[in-house]
Design an enzyme around this catalytic site. Structure first.
Site, PDB file in Angstrom:
ATOM      1  N   TYR A 152     -26.460   9.475  25.893  1.00 31.06           N
ATOM      2  CA  TYR A 152     -27.367  10.577  25.442  1.00 31.06           C
ATOM      3  C   TYR A 152     -27.948  10.498  24.211  1.00 31.06           C
ATOM      4  O   TYR A 152     -29.151  11.016  23.522  1.00 31.06           O
ATOM      5  CB  TYR A 152     -27.094  12.088  26.258  1.00 31.06           C
ATOM      6  CG  TYR A 152     -27.968  13.367  25.779  1.00 31.06           C
ATOM      7  CD1 TYR A 152     -29.185  13.254  27.089  1.00 31.06           C
ATOM      8  CD2 TYR A 152     -27.574  14.302  25.021  1.00 31.06           C
ATOM      9  CE1 TYR A 152     -30.039  14.769  26.896  1.00 31.06           C
ATOM     10  CE2 TYR A 152     -28.701  15.055  25.032  1.00 31.06           C
ATOM     11  CZ  TYR A 152     -30.217  15.689  25.936  1.00 31.06           C
ATOM     12  OH  TYR A 152     -30.652  16.463  25.828  1.00 31.06           O
ATOM     13  N   GLY A 183     -31.506  23.078  20.965  1.00 38.98           N
ATOM     14  CA  GLY A 183     -29.947  23.479  21.000  1.00 38.98           C
ATOM     15  C   GLY A 183     -29.832  23.940  21.788  1.00 38.98           C
ATOM     16  O   GLY A 183     -30.392  22.619  23.200  1.00 38.98           O
TER      17      GLY A 183
END
Length: 252
Positions: A152, A183
Site C-alpha cells: 500500500y 492521514g
C-alpha cells in the site's frame, strides 16, 4: 456554472463527499464507482442541489471499460474542468513475506493502474482546451512508510511521484495538477482493508477524533477555487491527534 467535475470512487467516503461539495461549488458532476445503487442515490442528492449529475458504473481497474466510458461521454460532458482521481483502497496489513497476492494485485490495479487509465482517457479533453485541474488523492502512506503497509505504501508513493510527473508534463497546457495526502480518515477504508471485519475497522479509529470525508472534500474545494494562476500542488492533512503515519495520540 463553475464547470464539470469528474470524481472516481464516488460511491462512499471521500469520493461521495467530494462530489457533493463540488456540486455546492457550482459544478455539474460525473460520478463513477462500482456500486450502481449508491451512484443513483448520489445523483438524486446532487440534483436536489440544482446541479446536473451523470453517473456511470465503472471499475477503474479495467482499461477497456475506462476508455469506453470516456468515448461514450456526450460532447457537452467532455468539457471536464476538474478530475478527482479518488478511487483507491488498502487491502490487508502485515509483513511483506506474509503478503496476500490478491491484496497486492487489487491495490496496484486500483491505486496505480486505475489512476493511470482514467487520467489517460480524460487528459486529452483537457489538453485540447488547454484547461483543467487534476487532483490525485494520495495518502500519508505516500510520504512515509509504516510497518505492515509495504505494498500500500508503494502504491501511494507511486501516486505521489505520478502527480509530480504529470505536473511537469502538463504545464505547457496550463493544466493544474495537485495532490491531497490524508492521514487517518474514518470511512469504509479500514473495513475494506480488513476484509469486512467491523471490529478491526472500529479499533483503527478508537480513542481519538479522526478526519472525516468532508474534511478532505473541503480541501478539494479549496484547491479548485484558487485563482487560475495559483496551484496548491500538495496538501498533507492529518487529524490533530496524528503526528506521523504511526504516531497517534489515543485516549483509553
Amino acid at each position: 456554472m463553475a464547470g464539470i467535475a469528474l470524481v472516481t470512487g464516488a460511491t462512499s467516503g471521500i469520493g461521495e463527499a467530494t462530489a457533493l461539495r463540488l456540486a455546492d461549488e457550482g459544478y455539474d458532476i460525473i460520478a463513477t464507482g462500482r456500486r450502481e445503487n449508491r451512484l443513483n442515490t448520489l445523483r438524486e442528492k446532487i440534483e436536489t442541489k440544482g446541479r446536473k449529475c451523470m453517473v456511470y458504473p465503472l471499475d477503474v481497474r479495467v482499461q477497456s471499460d475506462v476508455q469506453n466510458f470516456a468515448n461514450r461521454l456526450p460532447d457537452e460532458w467532455k468539457k471536464i474542468d476538474v478530475l478527482v482521481n479518488n478511487a483507491g483502497l488498502a487491502a490487508g496489513k502485515g509483513p511483506i513475506q506474509e503478503g496476500n497476492l490478491d491484496h497486492w494485485e487489487r491495490m496496484i490495479d486500483t491505486n496505480v493502474k486505475g489512476l493511470l487509465y482514467v487520467s489517460k482517457a480524460i487528459i486529452p479533453f483537457m489538453t485540447s482546451r488547454k484547461k483543467g485541474h487534476i487532483i490525485n488523492i494520495g495518502s500519508i502512506a505516500g510520504k512515509e512508510v509504516y510497518p505492515g503497509g509495504n505494498v500500500y505504501n508503494g502504491t501511494k508513493h507511486a501516486v505521489d511521484a505520478l502527480t509530480r510527473g504529470m505536473r511537469i508534463d502538463l504545464i505547457e497546457y496550463g493544466i493544474r495538477v495537485s495532490q491531497i495526502a490524508p492521514g487517518m480518515v474514518e470511512t469504509e477504508f479500514s473495513l475494506v482493508r480488513f476484509d469486512g471485519d467491523q471490529q478491526k475497522a472500529d479499533e483503527t479509529y478508537h480513542g481519538f477524533d479522526p478526519l472525516l470525508a468532508e474534511d478532505i472534500a473541503d480541501a478539494v474545494a479549496y484547491q479548485v477555487t484558487r485563482p487560475p494562476h495559483v496551484n496548491v500542488a500538495d496538501m498533507l492533512i492529518l487529524p490533530t491527534a496524528q503526528a506521523s503515519a504511526i504516531v497517534v495520540k489515543k485516549e483509553e
